[in-house]
Design a protein around this motif. Structure first.
Motif, PDB file in Angstrom:
ATOM      1  N   UNK A 293      37.386  60.281  31.224  1.00 43.61           N
ATOM      2  CA  UNK A 293      37.837  60.110  32.611  1.00 43.61           C
ATOM      3  C   UNK A 293      38.170  58.652  32.891  1.00 43.61           C
ATOM      4  N   UNK A 294      37.614  57.711  32.089  1.00 39.42           N
ATOM      5  CA  UNK A 294      37.900  56.289  32.298  1.00 39.42           C
ATOM      6  C   UNK A 294      39.388  56.025  32.137  1.00 39.42           C
ATOM      7  N   UNK A 295      40.000  56.738  31.201  1.00 37.92           N
ATOM      8  CA  UNK A 295      41.432  56.555  30.973  1.00 37.92           C
ATOM      9  C   UNK A 295      42.233  57.012  32.197  1.00 37.92           C
ATOM     10  N   UNK A 296      41.713  58.043  32.894  1.00 37.05           N
ATOM     11  CA  UNK A 296      42.406  58.555  34.080  1.00 37.05           C
ATOM     12  C   UNK A 296      42.558  57.484  35.154  1.00 37.05           C
ATOM     13  N   UNK A 297      41.555  56.624  35.235  1.00 36.97           N
ATOM     14  CA  UNK A 297      41.541  55.615  36.300  1.00 36.97           C
ATOM     15  C   UNK A 297      42.733  54.686  36.214  1.00 36.97           C
ATOM     16  N   UNK A 298      43.177  54.356  34.986  1.00 37.33           N
ATOM     17  CA  UNK A 298      44.281  53.413  34.850  1.00 37.33           C
ATOM     18  C   UNK A 298      45.572  54.112  34.447  1.00 37.33           C
ATOM     19  N   UNK A 299      45.502  55.418  34.248  1.00 33.42           N
ATOM     20  CA  UNK A 299      46.704  56.144  33.874  1.00 33.42           C
ATOM     21  C   UNK A 299      47.590  56.316  35.101  1.00 33.42           C
ATOM     22  N   UNK A 300      48.765  55.656  35.117  1.00 34.94           N
ATOM     23  CA  UNK A 300      49.586  55.704  36.336  1.00 34.94           C
ATOM     24  C   UNK A 300      50.163  57.088  36.625  1.00 34.94           C
ATOM     25  N   UNK A 301      50.114  57.982  35.620  1.00 36.16           N
ATOM     26  CA  UNK A 301      50.692  59.308  35.821  1.00 36.16           C
ATOM     27  C   UNK A 301      49.657  60.259  36.429  1.00 36.16           C
ATOM     28  N   UNK A 302      48.397  59.869  36.296  1.00 37.34           N
ATOM     29  CA  UNK A 302      47.319  60.772  36.694  1.00 37.34           C
ATOM     30  C   UNK A 302      47.450  61.245  38.139  1.00 37.34           C
ATOM     31  N   UNK A 303      47.960  60.368  38.985  1.00 34.15           N
ATOM     32  CA  UNK A 303      48.041  60.698  40.421  1.00 34.15           C
ATOM     33  C   UNK A 303      49.004  61.839  40.704  1.00 34.15           C
ATOM     34  N   UNK A 304      49.877  62.147  39.734  1.00 33.70           N
ATOM     35  CA  UNK A 304      50.878  63.176  40.011  1.00 33.70           C
ATOM     36  C   UNK A 304      50.452  64.553  39.524  1.00 33.70           C
TER      37      UNK A 304
ATOM     38  N   UNK B 202      45.952  46.748  36.693  1.00 35.00           N
ATOM     39  CA  UNK B 202      45.769  45.387  36.171  1.00 35.00           C
ATOM     40  C   UNK B 202      44.565  44.723  36.811  1.00 35.00           C
ATOM     41  N   UNK B 203      44.444  44.902  38.130  1.00 37.53           N
ATOM     42  CA  UNK B 203      43.330  44.264  38.839  1.00 37.53           C
ATOM     43  C   UNK B 203      42.012  44.733  38.231  1.00 37.53           C
ATOM     44  N   UNK B 204      41.890  46.053  38.017  1.00 40.24           N
ATOM     45  CA  UNK B 204      40.644  46.618  37.488  1.00 40.24           C
ATOM     46  C   UNK B 204      40.405  46.113  36.065  1.00 40.24           C
ATOM     47  N   UNK B 205      41.455  46.194  35.223  1.00 40.60           N
ATOM     48  CA  UNK B 205      41.267  45.820  33.818  1.00 40.60           C
ATOM     49  C   UNK B 205      40.941  44.341  33.689  1.00 40.60           C
ATOM     50  N   UNK B 206      41.641  43.498  34.470  1.00 40.33           N
ATOM     51  CA  UNK B 206      41.414  42.056  34.358  1.00 40.33           C
ATOM     52  C   UNK B 206      40.030  41.685  34.857  1.00 40.33           C
ATOM     53  N   UNK B 207      39.577  42.314  35.935  1.00 43.90           N
ATOM     54  CA  UNK B 207      38.258  41.974  36.472  1.00 43.90           C
ATOM     55  C   UNK B 207      37.159  42.313  35.477  1.00 43.90           C
ATOM     56  N   UNK B 208      37.417  43.253  34.611  1.00 47.86           N
ATOM     57  CA  UNK B 208      36.412  43.635  33.624  1.00 47.86           C
ATOM     58  C   UNK B 208      36.223  42.544  32.578  1.00 47.86           C
ATOM     59  N   UNK B 209      37.155  41.564  32.517  1.00 45.72           N
ATOM     60  CA  UNK B 209      37.095  40.541  31.477  1.00 45.72           C
ATOM     61  C   UNK B 209      36.202  39.366  31.853  1.00 45.72           C
ATOM     62  N   UNK B 210      35.543  39.386  33.000  1.00 44.43           N
ATOM     63  CA  UNK B 210      34.662  38.285  33.373  1.00 44.43           C
ATOM     64  C   UNK B 210      35.322  37.372  34.382  1.00 44.43           C
ATOM     65  N   UNK B 211      34.771  36.165  34.512  1.00 45.02           N
ATOM     66  CA  UNK B 211      35.170  35.242  35.580  1.00 45.02           C
ATOM     67  C   UNK B 211      36.652  34.905  35.499  1.00 45.02           C
ATOM     68  N   UNK B 212      37.146  34.618  34.297  1.00 45.22           N
ATOM     69  CA  UNK B 212      38.564  34.259  34.138  1.00 45.22           C
ATOM     70  C   UNK B 212      39.439  35.425  34.567  1.00 45.22           C
ATOM     71  N   UNK B 213      38.997  36.604  34.174  1.00 42.22           N
ATOM     72  CA  UNK B 213      39.755  37.808  34.520  1.00 42.22           C
ATOM     73  C   UNK B 213      39.796  38.028  36.015  1.00 42.22           C
ATOM     74  N   UNK B 214      38.665  37.795  36.663  1.00 47.24           N
ATOM     75  CA  UNK B 214      38.615  37.987  38.120  1.00 47.24           C
ATOM     76  C   UNK B 214      39.585  37.028  38.794  1.00 47.24           C
ATOM     77  N   UNK B 215      39.568  35.750  38.314  1.00 48.44           N
ATOM     78  CA  UNK B 215      40.493  34.768  38.875  1.00 48.44           C
ATOM     79  C   UNK B 215      41.934  35.200  38.601  1.00 48.44           C
ATOM     80  N   UNK B 216      42.175  35.694  37.394  1.00 43.26           N
ATOM     81  CA  UNK B 216      43.520  36.100  37.021  1.00 43.26           C
ATOM     82  C   UNK B 216      43.993  37.330  37.764  1.00 43.26           C
ATOM     83  N   UNK B 217      43.035  38.138  38.226  1.00 39.93           N
ATOM     84  CA  UNK B 217      43.431  39.397  38.878  1.00 39.93           C
ATOM     85  C   UNK B 217      43.935  39.178  40.289  1.00 39.93           C
ATOM     86  N   UNK B 218      43.839  37.929  40.783  1.00 39.45           N
ATOM     87  CA  UNK B 218      44.319  37.651  42.142  1.00 39.45           C
ATOM     88  C   UNK B 218      45.818  37.931  42.230  1.00 39.45           C
TER      89      UNK B 218
END
Lengths: 199, 252
Positions: free
Chosen positions: B1-12, B196-212
């Protein structure tokens, strides 16, 4: 893609428990990558009948509701408002017309009063002028009369004087003639001589 | 189900909520059907409740209903003349349905009814069907004059008629694909940037900053999608008006 769709259509009725099952069924038999869930959902013909049916039901009801209830109601609201606005505009136009008429009547009365005042003033001035003229004429006439009288008196005095001058001259002339000539000149001759000299 | 969260087609995906199967056809009540019902209920309730006071001086919500009404009314009158006003309830319901479906689809976790081509195609086919049926009913075979423009040299006529027919036949396709593709692409883009926001935030502090950056993009895209939701409903309604004008005055 079409291969996938067709496959999904076949597999859909058998696997109507959940879409995940459909997906698993589908991509086991196709080359679609593992993370994709079978057919691209919008192109999955298995869902078409259901979507069309529910679209027809919902949109049909929606259309009927709008046609029967909403459109007459909103149209009514807007019509009533437009009527009201045009009524108010008519009313305003009517009131404006009345106000204009009142202003016109007032101005006409004002103009009439002005012309009345003018004519009254004119009459008064004319009357005063005429009176003054009459008075002047009267005074002139009396002055003329007096002048005439005076002239007449002067001329009568003058005539008297001249008459007396004549008789004095005659007397004097006859006396001088008597003294110089010694003869007695007739009265008529003397008078004629004096008259010719006096000329 | 984790893949569903970032799968852009899942919503359809269409999920069956109440499985119904009649005569071999799968007519289940799905999430799509649920959101069609939601669209209709929201739109109808809004129009009904905001105008229930029938105020002479409208409040904000009543103004919105009246604006929508007059907007569609002017659109139809401009395109098809006063004769076209008999189609007003139809165009108004199309506009409101597409608009509310598009807007509801913008809510997170909501299904976008108009992102399915069969739905938009169903609406487009309804429009073209109305045009064809009404055109033949009103003008009989005179409706075919639609395909024969005035003042075309005789030797060019077959070619022109062919082009006109192709353009007429492609109308339901273009009408449905335009709305479908806009909604689909917009929602995929939104989902990708949000992913992208979700995936980048998972990478730690740099990712959180990058997800802005993708977050800002997602916010901007949401605004854009709001515009697109309205614009596509408008385009759909305007084109409907123009096609209806063809049915009313085929001789152009």
């Amino acid at each position: 893609m079409f291969v996938t769709s067709a496959f999904a259509q076949e597999s859909a009725p058998s696997a109507d428990t959940s879409h995940a099952a459909t997906g698993a069924d589908t991509h086991s038999g196709t080359s679609v990558p593992a993370e994709a869930h079978g057919a691209f959902p919008p192109f999955d013909p298995a869902t078409f009948p259901s979507q069309l049916l529910w679209l027809a039901i919902t949109f049909g009801l929606f259309y009927l509701f709008l046609k029967r209830v909403v459109v007459p109601r909103v149209g009514g609201i807007i019509d009533v408002r437009n009527d009201r606005i045009s009524q108010d505009l008519d009313q305003a136009a009517k009131l404006k017309g009345e106000a204009d008429a009142a202003v016109a009547a007032y101005e006409q009365e004002l103009a009439e009063a002005k012309s009345n005042a003018n004519s009254i003033g004119q009459q008064a001035a004319d009357a005063a002028k005429a009176e003054a003229e009459a008075a002047r004429k009267k005074i002139e006439a009396s002055l003329d009369e007096k002048l005439g009288e005076a002239e007449a008196r002067i001329s009568s005095i003058k005539a008297n004087a001249m008459k007396e001058v004549g008789s004095i001259a005659e007397d004097t002339a006859s006396a001088i003639v008597e003294a110089l000539v010694g003869g007695k000149a007739s009265k008529a001759e003397v008078a004629a001589a004096v008259k010719s000299v006096a000329r | 189900m984790a893949a569903d969260k970032v799968d852009p087609i899942h919503q359809f995906h269409i999920i069956k909520l109440v499985p119904i199967n009649i005569g071999g056809y799968d007519l289940s009540f799905t999430n799509s059907a649920l959101f069609m019902v939601a669209t209709v209920v929201v739109a109808a309730a809004f129009l009904f409740l905001t105008t229930s006071s029938r105020s002479l001086v409208p409040g904000r919500l009543q103004s919105i209903s009246e604006m929508a009404y007059e907007f569609v009314g002017n659109m139809l009158r401009d395109a098809a003349g006063t004769q076209g006003m008999k189609f007003f309830p139809f165009v108004f319901s199309l506009f409101m349905f597409v608009l509310v479906a598009n807007l509801l689809g913008l809510f997170p976790y909501f299904f976008t009814v108009t992102s399915h081509i069969i739905v938009t195609f169903g609406l487009a086919a309804l429009v073209i069907g109305t045009v064809v049926v009404y055109g033949f009913m009103k003008h009989g075979l005179g409706f075919l004059k639609l395909f024969v423009p005035h003042g075309v040299p005789v030797f060019l006529l077959p070619l022109v008629v062919l082009i006109e027919v192709i353009s007429f036949v492609s109308r339901p396709v273009s009408l449905s694909v335009r709305l479908f593709a806009n909604m689909l692409a917009g929602h995929i883009t939104l989902k990708v940037f949000s992913g992208f926001v979700v995936s980048l935030s998972a990478l730690g502090a740099v990712g959180v900053a990058g997800s802005v950056l993708p977050l800002a993009m997602a916010v901007a895209l949401t605004a854009l999608e709001l515009l697109v939701a309205f614009l596509q409903a408008y385009v759909f309604a305007v084109l409907t008006c123009m096609y209806l004008n063809d049915a009313l005055h085929p001789g152009h």
